[in-house]
Scaffold this active site. Sequence first.
Site, PDB file in Angstrom:
ATOM      1  N   ASP A  28     -30.782  75.742  37.839  1.00 32.75           N
ATOM      2  CA  ASP A  28     -31.111  75.948  38.913  1.00 32.75           C
ATOM      3  C   ASP A  28     -30.096  76.344  39.842  1.00 32.75           C
ATOM      4  O   ASP A  28     -29.649  75.617  41.005  1.00 32.75           O
ATOM      5  CB  ASP A  28     -31.806  74.445  39.726  1.00 32.75           C
ATOM      6  N   LYS A  56     -34.716  64.227  48.982  1.00 36.10           N
ATOM      7  CA  LYS A  56     -33.925  64.418  50.244  1.00 36.10           C
ATOM      8  C   LYS A  56     -32.615  63.857  49.652  1.00 36.10           C
ATOM      9  O   LYS A  56     -32.316  63.032  48.827  1.00 36.10           O
ATOM     10  CB  LYS A  56     -34.695  63.330  51.416  1.00 36.10           C
ATOM     11  N   VAL A  57     -31.731  64.282  50.545  1.00 33.93           N
ATOM     12  CA  VAL A  57     -30.260  63.809  50.263  1.00 33.93           C
ATOM     13  C   VAL A  57     -29.667  63.216  51.630  1.00 33.93           C
ATOM     14  O   VAL A  57     -29.973  63.711  52.647  1.00 33.93           O
ATOM     15  CB  VAL A  57     -29.362  65.056  50.320  1.00 33.93           C
ATOM     16  N   GLY A  77     -33.984  69.168  49.605  1.00 36.62           N
ATOM     17  CA  GLY A  77     -33.883  70.401  48.394  1.00 36.62           C
ATOM     18  C   GLY A  77     -35.376  70.130  47.796  1.00 36.62           C
ATOM     19  O   GLY A  77     -36.050  69.501  48.173  1.00 36.62           O
ATOM     20  N   LYS A 134     -28.897  61.254  46.464  1.00 36.73           N
ATOM     21  CA  LYS A 134     -30.207  62.033  46.248  1.00 36.73           C
ATOM     22  C   LYS A 134     -31.335  61.375  45.877  1.00 36.73           C
ATOM     23  O   LYS A 134     -31.226  60.559  44.818  1.00 36.73           O
ATOM     24  CB  LYS A 134     -29.799  63.265  45.370  1.00 36.73           C
ATOM     25  N   GLY A 148     -29.848  66.866  53.492  1.00 34.59           N
ATOM     26  CA  GLY A 148     -30.284  67.931  52.943  1.00 34.59           C
ATOM     27  C   GLY A 148     -31.727  67.835  52.415  1.00 34.59           C
ATOM     28  O   GLY A 148     -32.112  66.493  52.137  1.00 34.59           O
ATOM     29  N   PHE A 167     -36.013  68.604  44.988  1.00 36.48           N
ATOM     30  CA  PHE A 167     -36.051  67.573  44.175  1.00 36.48           C
ATOM     31  C   PHE A 167     -36.200  66.343  45.068  1.00 36.48           C
ATOM     32  O   PHE A 167     -36.583  65.297  44.783  1.00 36.48           O
ATOM     33  CB  PHE A 167     -35.061  67.241  43.096  1.00 36.48           C
TER      34      PHE A 167
END
Length: 663
Positions: free
Chosen positions: A465, A354-355, A350, A369, A348, A352
């Site tokens: 969020d 990368k995951v 997002g 994360k 992912g 904030f």
Amino acid sequence: MATVLRSLHLLMILYISSIPLNFAQDKSQFIYNGFSQANLHLDGIAEILPNGLLQLTDSSNQKLGHAFYQLPINFSTISSLSFSTNFVFAMVPQEQEPELGGHGIAFTISPSRSFNGLESQYLGLFNYSNNGLTSNHILAVELDPVKSPEFEDIDNHVGIDVNDLRSLESAPAAYYSNEERRNISLELQSGNRMQLWIDYDEAEKLLNVTLAPIRTPKPDCPLLSTPINLSKIVLESMYVGFSASTGSVSSHHYILGWSFNKSGQAQSLDISRLPTLPPRRKQIVLIRALLIVAVVLLITITGAAYYFWRKKYEEVREDWESEYGTHRFSYKSLYKATKGFKAKEIIGEGGFGKVYRGTLPSNEQIAVKRVSHDSQQGMKEFVAEIISMGRLRHRNLVRLLGYCRRRGELLLIYDYMPHGSLDRFLYSNGRKHLNWLQRFRILRGVASGLLYLHEGWEQTVIHRDIKAGNVLLDAEMNGRLGDFGLARLYDHDTNSQTTLVAGTVGYLAPELTRTGRATTYTDVYAFGAFMLEVACGRKPIERMGMPEELVLVDWVFECWSKGDILRASDPRLEGNYVVEEMVLVLKIGLLCSHVNPVARPSMRRVMQFLNGDADLPNIPYDSASFGTFTSSETFDFLWSPPSSFVQSSDPSMSSTVSILKSG
Ligand SMILES: *[C@@H]1O[C@H](CO)[C@@H](O)[C@H](O)[C@H]1NC(C)=O
Ligand SMILES: *[C@@H]1O[C@H](CO)[C@@H](O)[C@H](O)[C@H]1NC(C)=O
Ligand SMILES: *[C@@H]1O[C@H](CO)[C@@H](O)[C@H](O)[C@H]1NC(C)=O
Ligand SMILES: *[C@@H]1O[C@H](CO)[C@@H](O)[C@H](O)[C@H]1NC(C)=O
Ligand SMILES: *[C@@H]1O[C@H](CO)[C@@H](O)[C@H](O)[C@H]1NC(C)=O
Ligand SMILES: *[C@@H]1O[C@H](CO)[C@@H](O)[C@H](O)[C@H]1NC(C)=O
């Protein structure tokens, strides 16, 4: 008794050690590839070095050395006088004056092993009084790098001497190259190994002397080919060997191997078996320098490797973190778990960061994360909050397992959610979309998770969020809220001059952009947008849609006010839903989107509505009460962001932004 035994033992040793000396039945032929086992008579300063190298002279001046085969050779004229010999030699000059090496080596056939010879130009063979006398009965082949005027010498020469150091014939050192078909000159005193062949043929009465560098096969053309009547020179019993001398300047004179044959062609030496020359000082210096360089290099490389290894896994760790011991993951373990944060492990990306998917040694799957974060300010409070949130346990929250800090970076470790985020199910065309039963269950789950954050714990936690992208689906397709509290990280970044708002366009309550203060009301607003999103299968704000469809809330409100709220439902459901539930969800979504924060229901109320434990209040018939923005102007402003946008990611998705407000 013991003494008898000991002497017997000694005798046996003597017997055994004498065996190699008799290796050749015929005493007139031998071959030495190195002189460890050689049967030689030495005098002067000649010696055999431990590695089998025959050293005729060393670096001392005005010295001589002899090395002769122990046994006399039968040069009786009754049989043939032919003989053949070859040997490998090296003349190693002193380092300081390489051009001034001292005197030479002479292969010698002599009736005696003892000489009254002098050093220097006399090569250890003759003295003033006996030089030139036919009574000497000496044949020598001299390798003389020095020109001795008294003997009418030439420089760097090979000469044939009969009883006299005034050579019968001599030639500058050179060899005939069979390949190049020309003579190539050689420097005798170069320290290089060379080979010399001496062949005498009784029938031809020719003495051939042939010189060549060590690896070169015997040249076809000899350097010297001199007619000699050997029977006039030699006696019946003769010794063969070497004589060498040094003068006022010295050189090391070495013989590495020697083959002699009185009854045929002398066998070739085995170059690979010859002893090695001692390293020269220049070489020693070079080797030492190389060694030092190698050691320095090794130290540097290991140092650098260690440094990079440390750097690779370097973390920021402060005293106050000691209490979070079990929640603190080492960067190394995360690095290993995610296979070095390989791009392939990204699950992912997002707002904030990368995951990454990871697997701990215990086989537990995790999501890591990576949040880039430069400021150290407020980190302590943030970590404290994150950790305390790690203690939050709810089936609709993604469990935070721990964290790790590096310079400019914060890593958060969560439970791995196999199905990823909800938005991918809602918007991906290829993927099987969710049916109403699943959607309704997810909505109720997320509502209950958010209620837990707001009220279920000792302190109110504001998510900040909420959006489809932050709702993750576990193995049973339960919706779980992730990323809670993360927006706080950016709050802590603020200084007195600016307020930073984190959240996602379309989910931001109107008052949030004005005041910058996140509350449970702003969370409820975002949750309302999320409910509409799930029910309608559309993003809260669609850039590409028709003008009236731009803002989802406005459109749902319009459908409702026209008495056809179900028109807003996701067409992909194709009407397969429970009408009451759909209406309920759409209406709660509208209620939560009220412009006035206090007019929005609390999450507890939302839960009651969803569970059918309370009736919905009437929705005011006033379009100004709902929506994200009161005018499209504001919206335009947000979509053509000036420098006030701190962060924004993939613009095609509803992105997380942080808006800086002055004041
Ligand atoms: C040398 O060889 C000849 C014949 O081969 C022999 O007659 C003579 O005795 C030998 N001399 C010595 C000293 O062995
Ligand atoms: C030179 O050598 C001969 C015999 O080889 C010896 O009789 C004589 O004494 C020597 N002369 C000198 C000056 O050493
Ligand atoms: C090489 O040298 C030998 C001996 O000095 C001589 O006989 C011969 O002619 C020379 N050969 C060439 C190709 O110069
Ligand atoms: C010596 O050299 C000459 C000229 O190359 C050759 O004809 C002769 O056969 C050689 N003799 C020996 C014993 O090698
Ligand atoms: C070689 O010398 C011997 C002894 O002095 C003599 O008998 C013979 O004739 C000589 N041979 C030649 C070819 O000169
Ligand atoms: C000497 O020559 C004979 C005959 O060619 C050969 O069999 C023998 O191996 C040679 N010996 C050496 C030590 O060169």
